[in-house]
Design a protein around this motif. Structure first.
Motif, mmCIF file in Angstrom:
data_model
loop_
_atom_site.group_PDB
_atom_site.id
_atom_site.type_symbol
_atom_site.label_atom_id
_atom_site.label_comp_id
_atom_site.label_asym_id
_atom_site.label_seq_id
_atom_site.Cartn_x
_atom_site.Cartn_y
_atom_site.Cartn_z
ATOM 1 N N ARG A 61 -4.661 27.404 -40.929
ATOM 2 C CA ARG A 61 -5.583 28.130 -41.806
ATOM 3 C C ARG A 61 -5.726 29.563 -41.326
ATOM 4 O O ARG A 61 -5.834 29.818 -40.135
ATOM 5 C CB ARG A 61 -6.966 27.484 -41.801
ATOM 6 N N ASN A 62 -5.738 30.485 -42.276
ATOM 7 C CA ASN A 62 -6.026 31.877 -41.965
ATOM 8 C C ASN A 62 -7.520 31.935 -41.643
ATOM 9 O O ASN A 62 -8.353 31.611 -42.496
ATOM 10 C CB ASN A 62 -5.688 32.758 -43.176
ATOM 11 N N GLN A 64 -9.585 34.333 -41.417
ATOM 12 C CA GLN A 64 -10.380 35.305 -42.183
ATOM 13 C C GLN A 64 -10.643 34.830 -43.602
ATOM 14 O O GLN A 64 -11.727 35.039 -44.143
ATOM 15 C CB GLN A 64 -9.669 36.659 -42.221
ATOM 16 N N THR A 65 -9.624 34.193 -44.213
ATOM 17 C CA THR A 65 -9.778 33.812 -45.624
ATOM 18 C C THR A 65 -9.936 32.312 -45.826
ATOM 19 O O THR A 65 -10.360 31.871 -46.898
ATOM 20 C CB THR A 65 -8.549 34.264 -46.434
ATOM 21 N N GLY A 66 -9.566 31.520 -44.832
ATOM 22 C CA GLY A 66 -9.616 30.070 -44.980
ATOM 23 C C GLY A 66 -8.423 29.514 -45.740
ATOM 24 O O GLY A 66 -8.306 28.317 -45.945
ATOM 25 N N GLU A 67 -7.519 30.394 -46.154
ATOM 26 C CA GLU A 67 -6.339 29.996 -46.919
ATOM 27 C C GLU A 67 -5.377 29.194 -46.035
ATOM 28 O O GLU A 67 -5.162 29.518 -44.869
ATOM 29 C CB GLU A 67 -5.636 31.256 -47.433
#
Length: 94
Positions: A61-62, A64-67
């Motif tokens: 998961r990124n 910063q973005t949760g992506e």
């Protein structure tokens, strides 16, 4: 300890010049890299073993973005300490 501090410790311990100690550190680093690139292990009995391990591809998961992102498989260096090193820093004694 930084590389410069390691060079100084080797210089003082071996009674050699700074340039020679620096060359020794560089030669050691290059020897380890060359060995690991070939896929071999480097064992310093009692001190430890340098090797290469494979890390599988996985999902992450990124932060910063949760992506969700794909993390590629990779070869990574690994160091396994030996018995003498473990005992010297307070590890378990058998």
């Amino acid at each position: 300890m930084t590389k410069a501090e390691l060079v100084e410790a080797i210089r003082a311990g071996a009674g050699i010049g700074k340039g020679q100690a620096e060359s020794a550190v560089e030669a050691f680093q290059n020897a380890v890299i060359k060995c690991l690139k070939k896929g071999d292990k480097l064992t310093l009995t009692g001190f430890g073993t340098f090797g290469v391990t494979s890390r599988k591809a996985r999902m992450g998961r990124n932060p910063q973005t949760g992506e969700a992102i794909k993390i590629k498989a990779a070869k990574v260096p690994k160091f396994t300490p030996g018995k003498v090193l473990k005992e010297a820093i307070g590890g378990k004694k058998k």
